[in-house]
Design an enzyme around this catalytic site. Structure first.
Site, mmCIF file in Angstrom:
data_model
loop_
_atom_site.group_PDB
_atom_site.id
_atom_site.type_symbol
_atom_site.label_atom_id
_atom_site.label_comp_id
_atom_site.label_asym_id
_atom_site.label_seq_id
_atom_site.Cartn_x
_atom_site.Cartn_y
_atom_site.Cartn_z
ATOM 1 N N THR A 227 -0.322 19.828 59.024
ATOM 2 C CA THR A 227 -1.414 20.768 58.688
ATOM 3 C C THR A 227 -1.922 20.571 57.265
ATOM 4 O O THR A 227 -2.981 21.088 56.905
ATOM 5 C CB THR A 227 -0.910 22.218 58.796
ATOM 6 N N ASP B 234 2.846 8.778 47.024
ATOM 7 C CA ASP B 234 3.551 10.064 47.040
ATOM 8 C C ASP B 234 4.361 10.202 45.755
ATOM 9 O O ASP B 234 5.344 9.489 45.544
ATOM 10 C CB ASP B 234 4.470 10.132 48.276
ATOM 11 N N ASP C 274 8.195 11.086 46.118
ATOM 12 C CA ASP C 274 8.968 9.960 46.656
ATOM 13 C C ASP C 274 9.096 8.832 45.638
ATOM 14 O O ASP C 274 10.167 8.226 45.501
ATOM 15 C CB ASP C 274 8.300 9.424 47.928
HETATM 16 C C1 PRP Z 1 2.831 16.674 46.562
HETATM 17 C C2 PRP Z 1 2.448 16.889 45.117
HETATM 18 C C3 PRP Z 1 1.773 18.225 45.135
HETATM 19 C C4 PRP Z 1 1.125 18.248 46.485
HETATM 20 C C5 PRP Z 1 -0.336 18.051 46.299
HETATM 21 O O1 PRP Z 1 3.983 17.367 46.882
HETATM 22 O O2 PRP Z 1 3.527 16.864 44.249
HETATM 23 O O3 PRP Z 1 2.667 19.309 44.982
HETATM 24 O O4 PRP Z 1 1.683 17.175 47.243
HETATM 25 O O5 PRP Z 1 -0.996 18.136 47.499
HETATM 26 P P1 PRP Z 1 -2.049 19.288 47.817
HETATM 27 O O6 PRP Z 1 -2.967 19.399 46.656
HETATM 28 O O7 PRP Z 1 -2.726 18.752 49.052
HETATM 29 O O8 PRP Z 1 -1.296 20.551 48.081
HETATM 30 P P2 PRP Z 1 4.703 17.192 48.299
HETATM 31 O O9 PRP Z 1 4.141 18.158 49.269
HETATM 32 O O10 PRP Z 1 4.670 15.751 48.692
HETATM 33 O O11 PRP Z 1 6.185 17.677 48.018
HETATM 34 P P3 PRP Z 1 7.333 16.948 47.158
HETATM 35 O O12 PRP Z 1 6.868 16.941 45.729
HETATM 36 O O13 PRP Z 1 8.523 17.807 47.376
HETATM 37 O O14 PRP Z 1 7.499 15.551 47.696
HETATM 38 N N1 URA Z 2 0.740 14.311 47.165
HETATM 39 C C1 URA Z 2 1.057 13.141 46.582
HETATM 40 O O1 URA Z 2 2.179 12.974 46.083
HETATM 41 N N2 URA Z 2 0.157 12.157 46.595
HETATM 42 C C2 URA Z 2 -1.070 12.299 47.133
HETATM 43 O O2 URA Z 2 -1.872 11.351 47.081
HETATM 44 C C3 URA Z 2 -1.389 13.530 47.716
HETATM 45 C C4 URA Z 2 -0.467 14.527 47.721
#
Ligand code: PRP
Ligand code: URA
Length: 209
Positions: A107, A200, A203
């Site tokens: 989503t 990411d 990651d």
């Molecule tokens: C990533 C990033 C942000 C988010 C941004 O986190 O660090 O928090 O995505 O995306 P958005 O603007 O569409 O919300 P992620 O959900 O990958 O979680 P993580 O940091 O735990 O890997």
């Molecule tokens: N979160 C990430 O870490 N990278 C992207 O490009 C988008 C969301």
């Protein structure tokens, strides 16, 4: 509406390029992210409240400025952890809050799982950090949480790469919260990743891809 500030300092852009490069190993990624955090804090501190103080040099009295009000740094887990560590180098007395959320890959909505924030949030400048502003869902969810503490006028957003879609979403709901970023990229792909972006961020920082 507060304008978006793009921090174009070459020290930041150099490190952002290291972060973007897919051949950057995890230890260099972590270092560059931490350094970007420190440099963004430096750029964002230009209007930080200071107090005039009098000190005694070895020769005579002198006027100086001191940062009196400690900042609150808030990291959106996981990716902001390294960035906030860097920011804390310029704010050694900062209090640090954590907001845990991850994006549901289907989503693209943030799933909130943790909140631990300092008390008296509305008495301090606040930097809300997340290196990636993609759809904007995570930052908006974080601002929704901070709004409960009546502190939004003190909040600045610190990000490294922002997508136009995410900026628009944050602007729609929170037009007055300043956004600082190192880059505004082209667009999101169909999976919600920023193009060209850096992949990411969580990651790559923790080697969990
Ligand atoms: C990533 C990033 C942000 C988010 C941004 O986190 O660090 O928090 O995505 O995306 P958005 O603007 O569409 O919300 P992620 O959900 O990958 O979680 P993580 O940091 O735990 O890997
Ligand atoms: N979160 C990430 O870490 N990278 C992207 O490009 C988008 C969301």
């Amino acid at each position: 509406m507060h304008k978006i500030t793009v921090c174009e300092h070459p020290f930041i852009q150099h490190r952002l390029t290291i972060l973007r490069d897919k051949s950057t190993p995890v230890h260099q990624f972590r270092l560059a992210l931490r350094e970007c955090g420190a440099l963004m804090a430096y750029e964002m501190a230009k209007d930080h409240p200071t107090k005039t103080v009098r000190v005694q040099t070895p020769l005579e009295p002198a006027n100086g400025l001191r940062i009196e009000t400690p900042v609150v740094l808030i990291a959106i887990l996981r990716a902001a952890l390294g960035m906030v560590e860097g920011m804390a180098e310029f704010y050694p007395d900062a209090r640090i809050g954590h907001l845990g959320m991850y994006r549901d890959p289907r989503t693209l909505q943030p799933v909130f799982y943790y909140s631990k924030l300092p008390a008296d949030l509305n008495h301090h400048p606040i930097i809300l950090a997340d290196p990636m502003l993609a759809t904007g869902g995570s930052i908006v969810a974080a601002l929704d949480e901070l709004k409960k503490f009546d502190c939004l006028t003190a909040v600045k957003i610190a990000t490294l790469i922002a997508a136009p879609e995410g900026i628009a979403r944050v602007r729609e709901k929170y037009p007055d919260v300043p956004i600082y970023t190192a880059a505004v990229d082209r667009q999101l792909n169909e999976k919600g990743y920023i193009l060209p972006g850096l992949g990411d961020a969580g990651d790559r920082q923790y080697g969990t891809a």
